[in-house]
Scaffold this motif. Structure first.
Motif, PDB file in Angstrom:
ATOM      1  N   LYS A   7       1.005  -1.232  -0.143  1.00  0.00           N
ATOM      2  CA  LYS A   7      -0.095   0.034  -0.078  1.00  0.00           C
ATOM      3  C   LYS A   7       0.781   1.176   0.040  1.00  0.00           C
ATOM      4  CE  LYS A   7      -1.962   3.493   2.518  1.00  0.00           C
ATOM      5  NZ  LYS A   7      -1.653   4.291   3.618  1.00  0.00           N
ATOM      6  N   GLY A   9       0.757   5.360   0.529  1.00  0.00           N
ATOM      7  CA  GLY A   9      -0.205   6.361   1.119  1.00  0.00           C
ATOM      8  C   GLY A   9      -0.098   7.804   0.094  1.00  0.00           C
ATOM      9  N   THR A  11       1.116  10.790   0.544  1.00  0.00           N
ATOM     10  CA  THR A  11       2.326  11.625   0.281  1.00  0.00           C
ATOM     11  C   THR A  11       3.426  10.920  -0.828  1.00  0.00           C
ATOM     12  OG1 THR A  11       2.292  12.446   2.541  1.00  0.00           O
ATOM     13  CG2 THR A  11       4.416  12.938   1.412  1.00  0.00           C
ATOM     14  N   HIS A 172       3.607   1.124   2.786  1.00  0.00           N
ATOM     15  CA  HIS A 172       4.760   2.301   2.528  1.00  0.00           C
ATOM     16  C   HIS A 172       4.222   3.563   2.666  1.00  0.00           C
ATOM     17  CE1 HIS A 172       7.141  -0.588   0.125  1.00  0.00           C
ATOM     18  NE2 HIS A 172       6.007  -1.449   0.028  1.00  0.00           N
ATOM     19  N   THR A 173       4.951   4.356   3.496  1.00  0.00           N
ATOM     20  CA  THR A 173       4.577   5.478   4.038  1.00  0.00           C
ATOM     21  C   THR A 173       5.757   6.723   4.001  1.00  0.00           C
ATOM     22  OG1 THR A 173       3.184   6.622   5.647  1.00  0.00           O
ATOM     23  CG2 THR A 173       4.744   5.018   6.379  1.00  0.00           C
ATOM     24  N   ASP A 174       5.229   7.882   4.458  1.00  0.00           N
ATOM     25  CA  ASP A 174       6.309   8.992   4.694  1.00  0.00           C
ATOM     26  C   ASP A 174       7.043   9.069   5.748  1.00  0.00           C
ATOM     27  OD1 ASP A 174       4.259   9.881   6.216  1.00  0.00           O
ATOM     28  OD2 ASP A 174       3.850  11.578   5.302  1.00  0.00           O
ATOM     29  N   VAL A 175       7.258   7.925   6.564  1.00  0.00           N
ATOM     30  CA  VAL A 175       8.210   7.995   7.531  1.00  0.00           C
ATOM     31  C   VAL A 175       8.716   6.636   7.420  1.00  0.00           C
ATOM     32  CG1 VAL A 175       7.148   9.573   9.279  1.00  0.00           C
ATOM     33  CG2 VAL A 175       6.256   7.367   9.062  1.00  0.00           C
ATOM     34  N   GLY A 177       8.998   4.358   9.782  1.00  0.00           N
ATOM     35  CA  GLY A 177       8.250   3.031  10.397  1.00  0.00           C
ATOM     36  C   GLY A 177       7.235   3.580  11.582  1.00  0.00           C
ATOM     37  N   VAL A 178       7.059   2.679  12.298  1.00  0.00           N
ATOM     38  CA  VAL A 178       6.514   3.293  13.510  1.00  0.00           C
ATOM     39  C   VAL A 178       7.477   3.504  14.658  1.00  0.00           C
ATOM     40  CG1 VAL A 178       4.975   2.534  15.561  1.00  0.00           C
ATOM     41  CG2 VAL A 178       4.696   1.739  13.201  1.00  0.00           C
ATOM     42  N   PHE A 179       7.287   4.833  15.161  1.00  0.00           N
ATOM     43  CA  PHE A 179       8.264   5.464  16.217  1.00  0.00           C
ATOM     44  C   PHE A 179       7.483   5.528  17.603  1.00  0.00           C
ATOM     45  CE2 PHE A 179      11.928   7.392  13.528  1.00  0.00           C
ATOM     46  CZ  PHE A 179      11.254   7.004  12.639  1.00  0.00           C
ATOM     47  N   ALA A 181       7.089   8.060  19.155  1.00  0.00           N
ATOM     48  CA  ALA A 181       6.253   9.175  19.125  1.00  0.00           C
ATOM     49  C   ALA A 181       6.096   9.706  17.647  1.00  0.00           C
ATOM     50  CB  ALA A 181       6.511   9.896  20.029  1.00  0.00           C
ATOM     51  N   ARG A 184       7.430  13.747  13.715  1.00  0.00           N
ATOM     52  CA  ARG A 184       7.239  15.267  13.181  1.00  0.00           C
ATOM     53  C   ARG A 184       7.275  16.120  14.671  1.00  0.00           C
ATOM     54  NH1 ARG A 184       6.509  14.935   7.986  1.00  0.00           N
ATOM     55  NH2 ARG A 184       5.429  13.112   7.404  1.00  0.00           N
ATOM     56  N   ALA A 208      -2.074   7.898  16.835  1.00  0.00           N
ATOM     57  CA  ALA A 208      -0.809   7.647  15.939  1.00  0.00           C
ATOM     58  C   ALA A 208      -1.418   7.229  14.707  1.00  0.00           C
ATOM     59  CB  ALA A 208      -0.153   6.499  16.534  1.00  0.00           C
ATOM     60  N   GLN A 209      -1.652   8.108  13.625  1.00  0.00           N
ATOM     61  CA  GLN A 209      -2.275   7.912  12.429  1.00  0.00           C
ATOM     62  C   GLN A 209      -1.588   7.016  11.505  1.00  0.00           C
ATOM     63  OE1 GLN A 209      -2.936  11.221   9.836  1.00  0.00           O
ATOM     64  NE2 GLN A 209      -0.905  12.267  10.465  1.00  0.00           N
ATOM     65  N   VAL A 210      -0.289   6.632  11.781  1.00  0.00           N
ATOM     66  CA  VAL A 210       0.520   5.972  10.700  1.00  0.00           C
ATOM     67  C   VAL A 210      -0.123   4.533  10.226  1.00  0.00           C
ATOM     68  CG1 VAL A 210       1.867   4.837  12.759  1.00  0.00           C
ATOM     69  CG2 VAL A 210       2.692   4.951  10.517  1.00  0.00           C
TER      70      VAL A 210
HETATM   71  P1  ADP Z   1      -0.038   7.649   4.560  1.00  0.00           P
HETATM   72  O1  ADP Z   1      -0.557   8.936   3.848  1.00  0.00           O
HETATM   73  O2  ADP Z   1       1.059   7.046   4.043  1.00  0.00           O
HETATM   74  O3  ADP Z   1      -1.209   6.882   4.977  1.00  0.00           O
HETATM   75  P2  ADP Z   1      -0.287   9.236   7.089  1.00  0.00           P
HETATM   76  O4  ADP Z   1      -0.044  10.413   7.358  1.00  0.00           O
HETATM   77  O5  ADP Z   1      -1.636   8.570   7.274  1.00  0.00           O
HETATM   78  O6  ADP Z   1       0.418   8.448   5.953  1.00  0.00           O
HETATM   79  O7  ADP Z   1       0.733   8.261   8.453  1.00  0.00           O
HETATM   80  C1  ADP Z   1       1.901   8.859   8.345  1.00  0.00           C
HETATM   81  C2  ADP Z   1       2.308   9.885   9.552  1.00  0.00           C
HETATM   82  O8  ADP Z   1       1.765   9.473  10.957  1.00  0.00           O
HETATM   83  C3  ADP Z   1       3.697  10.404   9.599  1.00  0.00           C
HETATM   84  O9  ADP Z   1       3.930  11.332   8.715  1.00  0.00           O
HETATM   85  C4  ADP Z   1       3.729  10.703  10.920  1.00  0.00           C
HETATM   86  O10 ADP Z   1       3.651  12.113  11.311  1.00  0.00           O
HETATM   87  C5  ADP Z   1       2.319  10.114  11.790  1.00  0.00           C
HETATM   88  N1  ADP Z   1       2.659   9.504  12.932  1.00  0.00           N
HETATM   89  C6  ADP Z   1       1.974   9.686  14.218  1.00  0.00           C
HETATM   90  N2  ADP Z   1       2.443   8.940  14.923  1.00  0.00           N
HETATM   91  C7  ADP Z   1       3.540   7.968  14.473  1.00  0.00           C
HETATM   92  C8  ADP Z   1       4.417   7.368  14.884  1.00  0.00           C
HETATM   93  N3  ADP Z   1       4.172   6.733  16.227  1.00  0.00           N
HETATM   94  N4  ADP Z   1       5.057   6.596  14.061  1.00  0.00           N
HETATM   95  C9  ADP Z   1       5.290   7.128  13.036  1.00  0.00           C
HETATM   96  N5  ADP Z   1       4.241   8.013  12.296  1.00  0.00           N
HETATM   97  C10 ADP Z   1       3.766   8.577  13.158  1.00  0.00           C
END
Ligand code: ADP
Ligand code: ASP
Ligand code: MG
Length: 419
Positions: A7, A9, A11, A172-175, A177-179, A181, A184, A208-210
């Protein structure tokens, strides 16, 4: 040969260049001998822009028409990605949610997937063709377009991975992985190599919207391992899976949510049945109520506070006024200037001192806590919205989450479990 669901996202498919880069990655995955089913989100902020457009022509857009509009976002990216893959010499076809067999109930805007009729997808993949599916959408049992709720492409990916029996579901996303916190907000947040479904579920549900919360729920129910990865590099990312037999960290991470509002109804006559009379109308309206607190009563009256999603506040307002009237409460007020900060960790069950340390961290920063709620693996506090970022950083620092996995000796001495 493995079947992989990937998948990407918003960005990650945000402009033509990124779509070409994603196409390259998809083709590379296929050339390593895999069957590849791709799920895409709408480009960049398309969904928000479409919502804005709808709001500019109607005060309360009809839910059916809104879904028709929103589902267009993902169609754009799926077609462009299919073209870009074709351009690299591999055959790809784009499929809408309906064409991919994603069948939902009729709840527009937050539809639930009731069935995946995956035969067409299986045939496509079986012929060596790359399938590119529009995320976030399905077709209802009444044959209308539906959408699955914000962040719903994660849900599409997990549901397809489960239905197809995929070897992995890669998000696959813009960070990276899962952090520990949101990176950003906390620049020294640490990437987790892996996290158990339960903790990920609490982090997601706490903001945590990841990953979309429901997608983690479905992944857990079907045992689909999730691999959250950066879309622009070969970074290791984070595995979300069952951590059986592993020692889980005491604290997994901190989540925050700025999209909640607080409702306080005060001077409520304190009689048996009153809570039911307060909450039934809210439940009937489908409002997601959380963090309910009822004070001890004084002179036969009590105060009830709870949170609702900010987006639902306009809908909640008249219902709350009606409840106040009906139960004979003295007053009611809504407050959209709050946020929540939550600490999640399996160790909370056995380390109750973490609670006190978290409250002390906020106190030291002069941050007032308005509501507290807990679950076996989560503590959440309501604070002023303007204080959310500072609260997250403060707690992250206090527990030294940036350093490495939290062990017993890393909990501040004042909070250590006295054994
Ligand atoms: P996508 O468009 O790929 O679905 P989202 O914007 O929905 O991406 O989710 C990714 C975002 O989630 C990151 O840019 C980050 O700011 C946010 N985020 C919030 N909490 C966390 C976390 N614990 N680990 C990683 N990302 C997080
Ligand atoms: N485009 C949808 C949204 O913005 C779905 C998604 O990105 O997952 O919520
Ligand atoms: Mg998302």
């Amino acid at each position: 040969m493995a079947l992989i669901v990937q998948k990407y996202g918003g960005t990650s498919v945000g402009d033509a260049g990124r779509i070409r880069a994603v196409a390259r990655r998809v083709v590379d995955t296929a050339e390593r001998g895999n069957q590849v089913c791709v799920v895409v989100s709408a480009m960049g902020h398309t969904t928000d822009e479409l919502l804005g457009l709808a709001a500019s022509v109607a005060r309360l857009p009809h839910p059916r028409e809104l879904d028709m509009l929103l589902s267009a976002g993902e169609r754009i990216s799926m077609a462009l990605l299919a073209m870009a893959v074709n351009e690299l010499g591999r055959e790809a076809v784009s499929l809408t949610g309906a064409q991919a067999g994603v069948v939902t109930d009729t709840r527009h805007g937050s539809a639930r997937i009731v069935d995946i009729r995956a035969q067409r997808l299986r045939d496509t993949l079986g012929r060596g063709v790359i399938a590119i599916v529009a995320g976030f959408q399905g077709v209802s049992s009444e044959e209308d377009e539906t959408t699955l709720g914000r962040g719903g492409s994660d849900m599409t990916a997990v549901a397809l991975a489960a239905a197809l029996g995929a070897a992995a579901c890669e998000i696959h996303t813009d960070v990276e992985g899962v952090f520990t916190a949101d990176p950003r907000i906390v620049p020294d947040a640490r990437r987790l190599r892996s996290i158990a479904y339960d903790e990920m579920l609490e982090l997601a549900a706490s903001g945590a919207q990841v990953l979309m919360t429901r997608s983690v729920e479905v992944a857990r129910a079907h045992g689909v391992p999730l691999h959250v990865r950066p879309s622009w590099s070969e970074g290791e990312g984070t595995w979300v899976r069952e951590e059986k037999g592993m020692e889980r960290p005491i604290i997994s991470g901190i989540a925050h949510d700025r999209s909640v509002a607080k409702v306080v109804i005060w001077g409520v006559p304190d009689r048996p049945g009153i809570a039911a009379r307060v909450f039934r109308p809210l439940a009937e309206a489908g409002l997601n109520i959380d963090m309910i607190v009822q004070n001890v009563s004084a002179e036969g009256r009590t105060d009830i506070s709870f949170t609702v999603p900010s987006a639902d506040l306009a809908r909640a307002d008249p219902i709350v006024a009606g409840i106040r009237e009906a139960v004979g409460a003295e007053g009611a007020v809504t407050d959209d200037d709050i946020g929540t900060v939550s600490l999640v960790g399996a160790g909370l069950r056995t380390h109750p001192e973490v609670n006190a340390e978290l409250f002390a961290a906020l106190a030291d920063a002069g941050i007032n806590i308005e509501i507290i709620s807990t679950s076996p693996i989560r503590i959440s506090c309501v604070v002023r919205r303007a204080e959310v970022d500072r609260a997250v950083r403060q707690i992250h620092d206090r527990f030294a989450l940036g350093e490495e996995s939290i062990r017993e000796e890393m909990i501040p001495p004042s909070a250590r479990f006295a054994s």
